[in-house]
Design an enzyme around this catalytic site. Structure first.
Site, PDB file in Angstrom:
ATOM      1  CE  LYS A   1     -82.313 -48.106 -56.543  1.00 23.90           C
ATOM      2  NZ  LYS A   1     -81.744 -48.409 -55.104  1.00 23.90           N
TER       3      LYS A   1
ATOM      4  CD  GLU B   1     -70.602 -36.631 -60.490  1.00 24.20           C
ATOM      5  OE1 GLU B   1     -69.361 -36.760 -59.784  1.00 24.20           O
ATOM      6  OE2 GLU B   1     -70.729 -36.000 -61.550  1.00 24.20           O
TER       7      GLU B   1
ATOM      8  CB  CYS C   1     -68.261 -38.353 -55.084  1.00 29.33           C
ATOM      9  SG  CYS C   1     -69.457 -37.111 -55.230  1.00 29.33           S
TER      10      CYS C   1
ATOM     11  CD  GLU D   1     -65.393 -42.929 -54.351  1.00 28.90           C
ATOM     12  OE1 GLU D   1     -66.024 -43.860 -55.166  1.00 28.90           O
ATOM     13  OE2 GLU D   1     -65.689 -41.883 -54.294  1.00 28.90           O
TER      14      GLU D   1
HETATM   15  C1  UN1 Z   1     -71.448 -35.992 -53.517  1.00 32.83           C
HETATM   16  O1  UN1 Z   1     -70.332 -36.108 -52.544  1.00 32.83           O
HETATM   17  O2  UN1 Z   1     -72.124 -36.828 -54.051  1.00 32.83           O
HETATM   18  O3  UN1 Z   1     -69.292 -30.262 -53.101  1.00 32.83           O
HETATM   19  C2  UN1 Z   1     -71.861 -34.399 -53.627  1.00 32.83           C
HETATM   20  C3  UN1 Z   1     -69.631 -31.052 -52.175  1.00 32.83           C
HETATM   21  C4  UN1 Z   1     -71.195 -31.168 -52.143  1.00 32.83           C
HETATM   22  C5  UN1 Z   1     -71.849 -32.168 -52.931  1.00 32.83           C
HETATM   23  C6  UN1 Z   1     -71.119 -33.573 -52.850  1.00 32.83           C
HETATM   24  N1  UN1 Z   1     -71.823 -29.674 -52.594  1.00 32.83           N
HETATM   25  O4  UN1 Z   1     -69.121 -31.682 -51.654  1.00 32.83           O
END
Ligand code: UN1
Length: 481
Positions: free
Chosen positions: A158, A233, A267, A365
């Site tokens: 999804k 995550e 993230c 965030e």
């Molecule tokens: C994300 O932002 O969900 O380390 C992943 C990093 C990338 C992955 C980010 N390789 O910033």
């Protein structure tokens, strides 16, 4: 089939790129039934052969890299170099997990009894429900699907409703690589409908989800009644610590890349910069100069440094945080407003100074191009400020002092820590994930990803031809005195 639809909108222009079915429980049921049926054969395909499918998928991603990169600049909005990097991350993951087809190592260990053999092997779990975000629309589906598939699971994906075109291309290329019918299906639509139905479905024992902390908690609760495996995550409030002995120009480059790359929509983005007061004034002015030099524009244009935010709601959220920062008494050094006269969702790179560690802009965030400078008087205060948030994904320290670097590596409460580099750019063959409210103890990428998608089976084979009782007959094995 539901009659309802939704549109994919280009964030740089607002134009419609495609119309997609808005799936609900009925579509999820169908996809899960197909995945369940396909599982019975896929789990028996030798793992090296499953790996070969992933090698072919990697080759196809390579062959289509330019097309996918261009599409990503349009549908998701990130700039060309980063969109290419997103596809490259999927290529790397696919090769890496393809290789796992010839490893998937378990353990062998000696028995306490004679003529008895024991080992552990990884077993697939069944149908995986994968719920993926829009910010890495090719890489993150690969992070989840490549390990799930090589381990022998089937998948219902999804994808985020902001990037359905890319998800369709991803799944088409998997089919072209030789993934059999039913092994991977996609259900397009929204979290509250398609996502929720997937999370609650009785025939989906594993859920892997990347997204917000709030949704992660809702997913965990919805999955709890059936004791599903849940891999999460979630968010980050990642800090770069800049000490008084740091190479400041290097630090500024790392901050700009980590705070404003992908318009801050990672993230792992550096939304806090914790700076020793001895270098605070100098770092502040260098950072503002660098931020103001960045060119905003559509991702597909070569001169663009920073693309748009994903949608209007994101733009409004980021701008609301600018007002919150001002209300809290932080100093706005640059940015703090949408780009005027643009149809797209562009927001100027934003730097706040004089931020206290407890302010909302230093705790929550934002997921946009906003970073907060926090002055501190010592290394200890820097670590305390860095650790004062509920999240724990990525962190970084700029220092030339090896002792401080190693202390920071030990004491920063995050799943990933960098020395003399920014907070973004994790590679596919080390575990990726965070501590505290960033997750629930699992990791993606690297060997650790296999733990999400397999169960251990311990196997004992007694070839003595007689009853041997573990823990009881062991004395008989010892030579007489
Ligand atoms: C994300 O932002 O969900 O380390 C992943 C990093 C990338 C992955 C980010 N390789 O910033």
């Amino acid at each position: 089939m539901t009659a309802a639809t939704f549109e994919s909108i280009a964030p740089a222009t607002g134009e419609t790129l495609g119309v997609f079915p808005r799936s609900g429980a009925a579509e999820v049921d169908r996809a899960v039934a197909a995945a369940r049926a396909a599982y019975e054969d896929w789990r028996l395909v030798p793992a090296p052969e499953r790996g070969n499918v992933l090698f072919r998928f990697a080759e196809l991603l390579k062959a289509h890299k330019a097309e996918l990169t261009d599409l990503m600049t349009r549908e998701m909005g990130k700039v060309k170099a980063e969109a290419g990097g997103d596809v490259q991350e999927a290529i790397d993951m696919s090769y890496y997990m393809g290789g796992e087809g010839r490893r998937l190592f378990g353990q062998t260990t000696p028995s306490e009894l004679r003529d008895k053999f024991m080992m552990s092997v990884r077993m697939p779990v069944g149908v995986v429900g994968a719920i993926t975000p829009w910010n890495f629309p090719i890489a993150i589906p690969a992070w989840k699907l490549c390990p799930a598939l090589v381990c022998g699971n089937t998948v219902v994906l999804k994808p985020a409703e902001d990037t359905p075109l890319l998800a369709d291309r991803f799944v088409e290329l998997l089919a072209e690589a030789g993934v059999p019918d039913g092994v991977v299906s996609v259900v397009q639509g929204f979290g509250e409908e398609a996502g929720d139905a997937l999370v609650r479905h009785p025939d989906v024992p594993v859920i892997t989800f990347t997204g917000s902390r709030e949704t992660g908690i809702a997913v965990t609760k919805a999955a709890a009644d059936r004791l599903k495996h849940v891999h999460l995550e979630l968010g980050g409030k990642n800090a770069i610590v800049v000490m008084d002995d740091a190479d400041l120009d290097l630090a500024v480059e790392g901050i700009v890349w980590s705070a404003f790359g992908t318009s801050g929509q990672r993230c792992t983005a550096a939304s806090r910069v914790i700076v020793h007061e001895a270098v605070y004034a100098e770092l502040q002015s260098k950072l503002v100069t660098a931020a103001e030099r960045l060119r905003l524009g559509p991702g597909w244009e070569d001169e663009t440094d920073v693309g748009p935010l994903i949608n209007r709601a994101a733009l409004e959220k980021v701008h609301a945080y600018t007002r919150i920062g001002l209300d809290e008494g932080a100093t706005l050094l640059t940015g703090g407003e949408p780009l005027a006269g643009e149809p797209g969702f562009f927001y100027r790179p934003t730097v706040f100074a004089d931020v206290e560690p407890g302010m909302r802009i230093a705790q929550e965030e934002i997921f946009g191009p906003t970073t907060a400078l926090i002055p501190v008087g010592s290394f200890e205060d820097a670590l305390a400020a860095a650790n004062s948030v509920e999240y724990g994904l990525s962190s970084s320290i700029y220092t030339r002092d090896v002792n401080r670097a190693f202390r920071a590596l030990r004491d920063l409460q995050t799943g990933i820590t960098y020395v003399n580099a920014g907070t973004i750019g994790a590679e596919v063959h080390l575990p990726f994930g965070g501590v505290k409210a960033t997750g629930n103890g699992h990791r993606e990428a690297g060997q650790a990803a296999l733990d999400v998608f397999t169960e251990w089976k311990s196997i004992y084979v007694d070839y003595s031809g007689r009853l041997q009782r573990a823990q009881i007959d062991t004395a008989a094995q010892r030579p007489p005195r």
